[in-house]
Scaffold this active site. Sequence first.
Site, mmCIF file in Angstrom:
data_model
loop_
_atom_site.group_PDB
_atom_site.id
_atom_site.type_symbol
_atom_site.label_atom_id
_atom_site.label_comp_id
_atom_site.label_asym_id
_atom_site.label_seq_id
_atom_site.Cartn_x
_atom_site.Cartn_y
_atom_site.Cartn_z
ATOM 1 N N CYS A 423 1.309 7.503 -6.938
ATOM 2 C CA CYS A 423 0.839 6.321 -6.889
ATOM 3 C C CYS A 423 -0.452 6.202 -7.739
ATOM 4 C CB CYS A 423 0.534 5.962 -5.349
ATOM 5 S SG CYS A 423 -0.512 6.931 -4.483
ATOM 6 N N HIS A 465 -2.479 5.533 -0.233
ATOM 7 C CA HIS A 465 -1.612 4.832 -1.179
ATOM 8 C C HIS A 465 -2.774 4.401 -2.144
ATOM 9 C CE1 HIS A 465 1.649 3.078 -3.446
ATOM 10 N NE2 HIS A 465 1.326 2.117 -3.246
ATOM 11 N N ASP A 481 1.187 -4.037 -7.212
ATOM 12 C CA ASP A 481 1.342 -2.358 -6.781
ATOM 13 C C ASP A 481 2.465 -1.853 -7.930
ATOM 14 O OD1 ASP A 481 1.625 0.082 -5.839
ATOM 15 O OD2 ASP A 481 2.261 -0.460 -3.980
#
Lengths: 665, 335
Positions: A423, A465, A481
């Site tokens: 991520c 994250h 995202d």
Amino acid sequence: MAKVEQIPRNCFAWLLLALIAVIIPHGLRLPVWESIALVLVLTWRVQLYRGVWTYPNRLVKTVLTIGSAVGLFLQYGTLYGLDPMVALLMISIMLKALEMNKKRDVIVVIFLGFFTTSTQFLFSQTVFAFLYALLCLALLVAAQISLYQERQLSEMAEAFPMAGKIVLQSIPVMLILFLLFPRVGSLWAVPLPQSDATTGISDSMSPGDFSKLSKNGGKAFTASFDGDIPAHRDLYWRGLVLSHFDGRTWSPNRWGSYPGGELVDWVDSATSKKADWRSWAVPVGNPVDYEIILEPTHQPWLFSLPLAELNHDETGITRNYTWIKKGGVSQRFRYRVESDLSYEMARNLPPWLRQLELQLPDDFNPRTVATARQWAQEESSTEALISRFLNFITREFTYTLEPPLLGEHTVDEFLWQSQRGFCEHFASSFVIFMRAAGVPARVVTGYQGGEKIEDFLQVSQADAHAWAEVWIRDRGWVRVDPTSAVAPSRIESGIRSVFPRSVNNPLSMEAYTHISLLNELRKQIDIWDYNWQRWVLNYNKDNQVGLLEKIFGRVSAWHAGATMVFGVALIIGLITAYYWWQTRPKPLPPGLAEFSKFCKKFKNSGVERHTGEGSRDFAKRASSKFPQHKDAIEEITRLFERGVYAEDFEALKELKVKVKRFSLK
Amino acid sequence: MLMLLRSPRQYFRSQFDRILERNIPANNSHQLTQRKLFILPTKTGLGFIFATALVWLVGTNYENNLALAFSYFLLALFHVCILHTFKNLHQGILRCVSASPVFCGESSEIQLVFNPGRLSRQSIQFSWPDGSVLVEDFGAEKEKKITLFVPTKYRGWYKPPRLVVETQHPLGLWRCWSLVDLDIQILTYPKPMVSGPMPQTITNKNEGKLHSVHGGEDFHSLKEYQPGDSLKHIAWKQYARGQGLLTKSFSAYVDTRLWLDWDLLVGLDREARLSRLTYLAVDAEKCGADYGLRIPGIEISPDKGVNHLNTVLKSLALFEFELEHARRDTQRKKN
């Protein structure tokens, strides 16, 4: 030394066990040299106990005491602080144990042991910590019992049943005191546990940080919602906002000050005043209320869903709408949050801030910067630019826990060569791309999702994250995202759906989710822990008032006090009744009972039966004193003898009648 | 009121003594019922409360529920211990079996029996103020004999102070005790006091051995004069015959059976006489001689053997002992 003053050997053995038990949980936290010193002193004590070594003389004791105090001061820089104080406590308990040779010394060591045991709770408050403390308590109590027992070493086990009995009987009394003893709250400020070893998300982000977190696992926090738990894809737990990039690492903006007001708006529950800028974010109407119990991180940030409102003293909101706690989270911290998952920010970004959110280091990632500028010219709107980028990574990129190492131009290498990342790679490259294209953007770190266990949500370090927020005119900061473009199921149903065995830390229960038995056990432990937290650790003055209201309908100090005293008395009374039942005199066999009843009728008459006086002797004395009853007395004595010695049941029956009728008047 | 003026300590002491008299009257056997037992925290108990308070401070200052719970646990422990300490003595039966007679100042051996009843009991301490101390365990329903020593202070029927039965089991936080009057009377002989040999008694009967004795009536023999011999006894006839200076010695029948006679110890007070007689009686028994006792109102004819000695000693012990006790009491009150 008189025998009474000597320490029994069984007591020594219990005390050694208790000391070891008391030290272990702290031992891992102490400086290494101190742990070694403690083990050496313990060894010395054992050798003393075996009669191999001798007691330290005054010089050695002085050197040890001063040496360890100086050592601790050098280690911690101060002696005022929880950790140095606990370390000092450990040293004093061990040195006292080393020099003890009288019963009084043992008592001092045991009491120090009680105190040390209680300090374990400042570092851990789990169910296991409590059970472990009970074990320590039982061992210390056993040591104290055996101090007065004068037994050989081989008989040391005798102390434990008694210790167990007392400890178990104390539990109900303790519960009543726990529920009803008046809560007064903190009397003075105390040093909190400090730790260099922070856990969870740190204040910066470099490539590889998050995959490491995910692999380690461990509980981050639990969240219990008042209503339904929102969908997994909406569970973006914002922690901190990173706006500064140095070519490799993202870190927060280091603002000295913020034009137009304070940087942080601290909650002041007394005035409930809010800074003006907090009204700039307008909720659109998707409120959720929930409570979070955050594990100690030793870092200030608190995690919450977007546009959060906390009403807890010692917390404050930053200009990035993230929340922090004064002094950091050094113990489990519980806070209530009201969030609005959708909100708008209609204001314009001030130019100076816009500049900060567009910051990029010079001479890094030239290819990314060039591409971004080109795409920005080709696309008509920010939204279109974003979807083009997301489309680009959806097609070509791989979401992996084992990304290749990156060189100097991290983003260039990632976007155009390796195309494999976690991520942080996606978030970082997206933000840099956007900034290069002239769109203000920033990295947000926190957690995404969580595991639903029963009615609460458990968020693990594996859920750590990083994502991005982009400034879009008239909409404000919008969450984007990029990971969701590559691995939608990560966002839809959690990291475990992508990497079932993401956690590879053998010490974490999360590493064994593939073994269903262990997985169930892990969930069960989490449930216990959650309920423990909810019912035991969170029990406070308000709960106490609520409980009393439930019992009496209204509350006064008098009620609380009376209930407590009555409750304690009731339990001790019950235990007393049990022992009374155990020790009640055995009923006399028939015949003897009647005869003793008969003898009692002579009470205060001048002829009382002496202990051990035979029935005939007594009858003779009684008859001579009361000649008018001579026949009855002799008859009863005869029946008694026949009934008891010849086991004549008829005689017994008759005896009963005769005794009942007999009267001296 | 006067007591109160003297010192509060003494006042409470006398009040406590009165409670003791009322609740634990003298009796050969005592069951330790709640009326007879006292319980108070020990110094260790107070220290324990202090430690508990420290733990509570940690709990409340850190608002740490587990530390608070731990302090309540310790407090609960303290309370539960009252019960365990109390029940360790409660309903036990204590009985005195025998008390050995001794010379005043020595310790009498006292045999007691403790019946624990249906509970087993641990670490019960039996002691006499300035006497011996014994700590014993008792299994349920197992009567056990206890031997203690208590020093005696005066002769006669000595009544030792109340026996202290106490226990701090299990944690030493509480002390439960009773001061039991077991109605013990120790036969205490007078303290033996070394004295010269008993002046021998002259008898008129022709029994016993012939001894040369001053003051005898019958001439016995002549011996060489030694300075100091009475001039009356010089044998002037023999001197005249030129046999040198001789002294006439006389003899009488002397009672070889020793009489320990009150009247012969002239110039001593009652207790001193009794002490000397006691010494002489023991000494005579050691030598194997026959001896008799003559004190006002009592004459024990000469004999020997342990039983005889005991009879003699008992007579000496009990001779006007009430007077002596009364004298001591008035003396003590004066002080």
